[in-house]
Design an enzyme around this catalytic site. Structure first.
Site, PDB file in Angstrom:
ATOM      1  N   TYR A  43       0.822  -1.222   0.000  1.00 20.65           N
ATOM      2  CA  TYR A  43       0.000   0.000   0.000  1.00 20.65           C
ATOM      3  C   TYR A  43       0.854   1.269   0.000  1.00 20.65           C
ATOM      4  CZ  TYR A  43      -3.481   3.441   1.424  1.00 20.65           C
ATOM      5  OH  TYR A  43      -4.271   4.555   1.493  1.00 20.65           O
ATOM      6  N   GLU A  50       1.862   6.332  -7.140  1.00 18.48           N
ATOM      7  CA  GLU A  50       0.856   7.316  -7.531  1.00 18.48           C
ATOM      8  C   GLU A  50       1.423   8.735  -7.433  1.00 18.48           C
ATOM      9  OE1 GLU A  50      -2.702   6.749  -5.214  1.00 18.48           O
ATOM     10  OE2 GLU A  50      -2.608   4.575  -5.457  1.00 18.48           O
TER      11      GLU A  50
END
Length: 337
Positions: A261, A268
């Site tokens: 994660y 991102e």
């Protein structure tokens, strides 16, 4: 000297199937006893509850019906009196039975309706999680195979080969926000909203709206990390719909995300940083100001703010997921003990 047993005050009431007796000792703590010849036969088994002040006895009739009196003799014993706290006439007792039956039927209908809703909800969740699992599994396997066969070159055309399925899965993921909001599943709305909206922003705005981003390797890493998490999450939820658990899958679901994660958020963030010069040059999504000022506010200013919000969201979601993991394994350890 032998102590003679005293006779208590006995109060009685009846229903169609039972006789209720309440014995109360008028002279404090002593030995009391009484006997009654009932009007009709009763079952030998009785139930009773004793307190410091009285004894409550329930006697069950052999044949259901309403007695005109309690005792065989018309003249009742002097120690016997009606229990007005529980006393009902026959018509009132019948009404009480009807009310109990209606309440029972309402509860049964409500339970059946709830079970129908639960089964429908379960089918919906099974289908949803299965579709998402198949979608992300296809993405993960496709990307892995292409990486082994084509090599590094596969990193540059990930968007064109994978994006259609990723678009489908991420649009469908909006259902998870609705599920959390309407209580279909027990999870926090805010963490779910942060993850779904954050991913869709990267997918549709950063990747989808800029053709220059389609060939960048960062697309591969974002898609690969997303799918690597979901291929464990969705089958875990699917098994949960059957009240079934596979311990290995449970451990993977609550552990794999811990490195993946944060890496996904970093990928991102890298994609956002790479898109900023492109947005500045293309003026896409820029906000035009008045002709007097003669300029516009670049979309990149929003992206700088978004970068800060991304890491704030990372902290919120990481804390939420870590608490879930801790609670899950603490509960399992407690059950094991």
């Amino acid at each position: 000297n032998a102590i003679m047993a005293l006779t208590p005050l006995v109060y009685w009431a009846q229903r169609h199937e039972d006789i209720y007796l309440r014995g109360h000792g008028a002279k404090g703590q002593n030995e009391y006893k009484f006997s009654l010849d009932f009007l009709l036969p009763v079952k030998p088994q009785v139930s009773y509850k004793s307190t410091q002040r009285q004894v409550n006895i329930t006697v069950h009739k052999i044949q259901r019906g309403w007695w005109e009196r309690l005792t065989l003799r018309e003249r009742k014993p002097v120690f016997l009196a009606p229990d007005f706290d529980r006393w009902l006439d026959e018509s009132d007792a019948e009404m009480e039975i009807r009310e109990k039956e209606e309440k029972k039927n309402r509860l049964k209908a409500s339970r059946q309706k709830e079970e129908g809703f639960v089964s429908l909800k379960t089918v919906f969740l099974i289908v949803y999680n299965l579709v998402q699992f198949l979608g992300f599994s296809w993405i993960f396997i496709n990307m892995t195979v292409r990486l082994f066969i084509i090599g590094i070159d596969s990193l540059y055309d990930t968007f064109h080969t994978i994006s259609d399925v990723m678009f489908f899965c991420q649009i469908l993921a909006l259902v998870e926000v609705l599920n959390a909001a309407f209580g279909v599943v027990k999870t926090g709305v805010i963490p779910t909203l942060i993850q779904v909206v954050g991913r869709n922003f990267i997918l549709f705005i950063i990747f989808g709206s800029l053709e220059e981003m389609h060939h960048k390797p960062v697309v591969f890493f974002v898609f690969y990390l997303w799918s690597a998490i979901e291929i464990f999450r969705y089958p875990f939820y699917m098994l949960g719909c059957f009240n079934t658990e596979w311990k290995t899958l449970t451990w993977l679901r609550y552990t794999v995300w811990m490195p993946l994660y944060p890496l996904g958020v970093l990928a991102e963030a890298l994609a956002v940083i790479q898109s900023i010069p492109i947005f500045d040059e293309s003026k896409l999504f820029s906000i035009p100001l008045t002709k007097v000022i003669g300029t516009s506010v670049s979309f990149s200013y929003f992206l700088y703010i978004y970068l800060v919000l991304m890491f704030l969201g990372l902290f919120i979601n990481f804390s939420h997921l870590y608490k879930q993991r801790k609670r899950r394994f603490r509960t399992k350890k407690r059950k094991a003990n």
